[in-house]
Design a protein around this motif. Structure first.
Motif, mmCIF file in Angstrom:
data_model
loop_
_atom_site.group_PDB
_atom_site.id
_atom_site.type_symbol
_atom_site.label_atom_id
_atom_site.label_comp_id
_atom_site.label_asym_id
_atom_site.label_seq_id
_atom_site.Cartn_x
_atom_site.Cartn_y
_atom_site.Cartn_z
ATOM 1 N N ALA A 58 0.873 -1.171 0.000
ATOM 2 C CA ALA A 58 0.000 0.000 0.000
ATOM 3 C C ALA A 58 0.913 1.225 0.000
ATOM 4 O O ALA A 58 1.827 1.323 0.808
ATOM 5 C CB ALA A 58 -0.898 -0.003 1.230
ATOM 6 N N TYR A 59 0.676 2.110 -0.939
ATOM 7 C CA TYR A 59 1.509 3.301 -1.069
ATOM 8 C C TYR A 59 0.880 4.456 -0.313
ATOM 9 O O TYR A 59 -0.307 4.734 -0.451
ATOM 10 C CB TYR A 59 1.687 3.678 -2.541
ATOM 11 C CG TYR A 59 2.467 2.638 -3.310
ATOM 12 C CD1 TYR A 59 3.855 2.724 -3.408
ATOM 13 C CD2 TYR A 59 1.830 1.559 -3.916
ATOM 14 C CE1 TYR A 59 4.582 1.773 -4.105
ATOM 15 C CE2 TYR A 59 2.545 0.595 -4.611
ATOM 16 C CZ TYR A 59 3.923 0.713 -4.700
ATOM 17 O OH TYR A 59 4.632 -0.237 -5.380
ATOM 18 N N GLN A 60 1.713 5.110 0.502
ATOM 19 C CA GLN A 60 1.304 6.334 1.200
ATOM 20 C C GLN A 60 2.405 7.359 0.946
ATOM 21 O O GLN A 60 3.467 7.298 1.553
ATOM 22 C CB GLN A 60 1.122 6.089 2.693
ATOM 23 C CG GLN A 60 -0.048 5.189 3.020
ATOM 24 C CD GLN A 60 -0.221 5.006 4.511
ATOM 25 O OE1 GLN A 60 0.474 5.598 5.323
ATOM 26 N NE2 GLN A 60 -1.187 4.182 4.879
ATOM 27 N N GLY A 61 2.116 8.245 0.021
ATOM 28 C CA GLY A 61 3.150 9.197 -0.388
ATOM 29 C C GLY A 61 4.263 8.453 -1.092
ATOM 30 O O GLY A 61 4.044 7.673 -1.999
ATOM 31 N N ARG A 62 5.489 8.656 -0.625
ATOM 32 C CA ARG A 62 6.636 7.975 -1.216
ATOM 33 C C ARG A 62 6.935 6.636 -0.551
ATOM 34 O O ARG A 62 7.806 5.905 -0.993
ATOM 35 C CB ARG A 62 7.875 8.859 -1.097
ATOM 36 C CG ARG A 62 7.873 10.007 -2.055
ATOM 37 C CD ARG A 62 9.261 10.551 -2.154
ATOM 38 N NE ARG A 62 9.292 11.947 -1.720
ATOM 39 C CZ ARG A 62 10.391 12.611 -1.518
ATOM 40 N NH1 ARG A 62 11.549 12.033 -1.659
ATOM 41 N NH2 ARG A 62 10.346 13.869 -1.155
ATOM 42 N N GLU A 63 6.248 6.348 0.517
ATOM 43 C CA GLU A 63 6.548 5.137 1.271
ATOM 44 C C GLU A 63 5.635 3.978 0.879
ATOM 45 O O GLU A 63 4.471 4.177 0.542
ATOM 46 C CB GLU A 63 6.427 5.392 2.766
ATOM 47 C CG GLU A 63 7.490 6.329 3.295
ATOM 48 C CD GLU A 63 7.570 6.293 4.797
ATOM 49 O OE1 GLU A 63 8.541 5.718 5.307
ATOM 50 O OE2 GLU A 63 6.641 6.826 5.424
ATOM 51 N N ILE A 64 6.212 2.792 0.960
ATOM 52 C CA ILE A 64 5.463 1.562 0.712
ATOM 53 C C ILE A 64 5.239 0.891 2.062
ATOM 54 O O ILE A 64 6.185 0.689 2.828
ATOM 55 C CB ILE A 64 6.244 0.603 -0.206
ATOM 56 C CG1 ILE A 64 6.518 1.253 -1.552
ATOM 57 C CG2 ILE A 64 5.481 -0.705 -0.382
ATOM 58 C CD1 ILE A 64 7.462 0.438 -2.427
ATOM 59 N N PHE A 65 4.001 0.550 2.321
ATOM 60 C CA PHE A 65 3.660 -0.188 3.526
ATOM 61 C C PHE A 65 3.206 -1.585 3.120
ATOM 62 O O PHE A 65 2.455 -1.745 2.156
ATOM 63 C CB PHE A 65 2.535 0.512 4.296
ATOM 64 C CG PHE A 65 2.993 1.737 5.031
ATOM 65 C CD1 PHE A 65 3.275 1.679 6.389
ATOM 66 C CD2 PHE A 65 3.155 2.944 4.376
ATOM 67 C CE1 PHE A 65 3.704 2.808 7.067
ATOM 68 C CE2 PHE A 65 3.579 4.075 5.042
ATOM 69 C CZ PHE A 65 3.857 4.009 6.389
ATOM 70 N N TYR A 66 3.673 -2.564 3.852
ATOM 71 C CA TYR A 66 3.264 -3.949 3.610
ATOM 72 C C TYR A 66 2.226 -4.334 4.645
ATOM 73 O O TYR A 66 2.390 -4.063 5.828
ATOM 74 C CB TYR A 66 4.470 -4.894 3.687
ATOM 75 C CG TYR A 66 5.356 -4.776 2.477
ATOM 76 C CD1 TYR A 66 5.174 -5.606 1.382
ATOM 77 C CD2 TYR A 66 6.362 -3.812 2.408
ATOM 78 C CE1 TYR A 66 5.971 -5.490 0.256
ATOM 79 C CE2 TYR A 66 7.164 -3.691 1.286
ATOM 80 C CZ TYR A 66 6.954 -4.538 0.219
ATOM 81 O OH TYR A 66 7.742 -4.417 -0.896
ATOM 82 N N GLN A 67 1.154 -4.959 4.157
ATOM 83 C CA GLN A 67 0.099 -5.411 5.062
ATOM 84 C C GLN A 67 -0.300 -6.833 4.710
ATOM 85 O O GLN A 67 -0.141 -7.282 3.578
ATOM 86 C CB GLN A 67 -1.105 -4.478 5.013
ATOM 87 C CG GLN A 67 -1.695 -4.281 3.649
ATOM 88 C CD GLN A 67 -2.669 -3.115 3.622
ATOM 89 O OE1 GLN A 67 -2.516 -2.135 4.331
ATOM 90 N NE2 GLN A 67 -3.679 -3.234 2.782
ATOM 91 N N LEU A 68 -0.805 -7.527 5.700
ATOM 92 C CA LEU A 68 -1.157 -8.933 5.550
ATOM 93 C C LEU A 68 -2.444 -9.099 4.758
ATOM 94 O O LEU A 68 -3.389 -8.330 4.924
ATOM 95 C CB LEU A 68 -1.328 -9.545 6.943
ATOM 96 C CG LEU A 68 -1.537 -11.047 7.018
ATOM 97 C CD1 LEU A 68 -0.343 -11.786 6.451
ATOM 98 C CD2 LEU A 68 -1.773 -11.459 8.452
ATOM 99 N N GLU A 69 -2.462 -10.089 3.897
ATOM 100 C CA GLU A 69 -3.666 -10.466 3.149
ATOM 101 C C GLU A 69 -4.361 -11.586 3.917
ATOM 102 O O GLU A 69 -3.993 -12.749 3.813
ATOM 103 C CB GLU A 69 -3.294 -10.958 1.745
ATOM 104 C CG GLU A 69 -3.053 -9.865 0.755
ATOM 105 C CD GLU A 69 -4.330 -9.156 0.349
ATOM 106 O OE1 GLU A 69 -5.429 -9.662 0.606
ATOM 107 O OE2 GLU A 69 -4.210 -8.065 -0.218
#
Length: 106
Positions: A58-69
């Motif tokens: 998931a992209y928030q601005g320039r950062e990538i966040f990883y989240q569980l499916e």
């Protein structure tokens, strides 16, 4: 390339990553801080988890966040369910045996 989800969870580092991001989404750097390994090694683990669709980006601005499916975790749970039933049956049998032994001692 889509990998098998069981290949992904076979590695203890990837299982630990899954446990970390199950609580909340994290950046690769935040994930890497929890391990005594390189950022590149964590990126490789994240790539495998992403290919298996166990995590998503998931992209928030320039950062990538990883989240569980969560839905993919249900596949693992479904597979484990067959063994859960066997184990529960065996535990029930053990409970009955222990109760019988206890009655015989009285």
């Amino acid at each position: 390339m889509r990998r098998d989800i069981f290949q992904a969870i076979a590695d203890p580092t990837r299982r630990a990553i899954i446990a970390l991001i199950a609580v909340h989404a994290m950046t690769p750097n935040a994930i890497a801080e929890h391990f005594d390994t390189t950022r590149q090694a964590i990126s490789k683990h994240l790539k495998i988890l992403t290919e298996c669709e166990l995590v998503k980006q998931a992209y928030q601005g320039r950062e990538i966040f990883y989240q569980l499916e969560i839905d993919k975790m249900k596949e693992i749970d479904k597979w484990l369910e067959q063994f859960r039933k066997i184990w529960e049956s065996r535990f029930d049998q053990l409970d009955q045996l222990l109760a019988t032994i206890k009655k015989q001692k009285k």
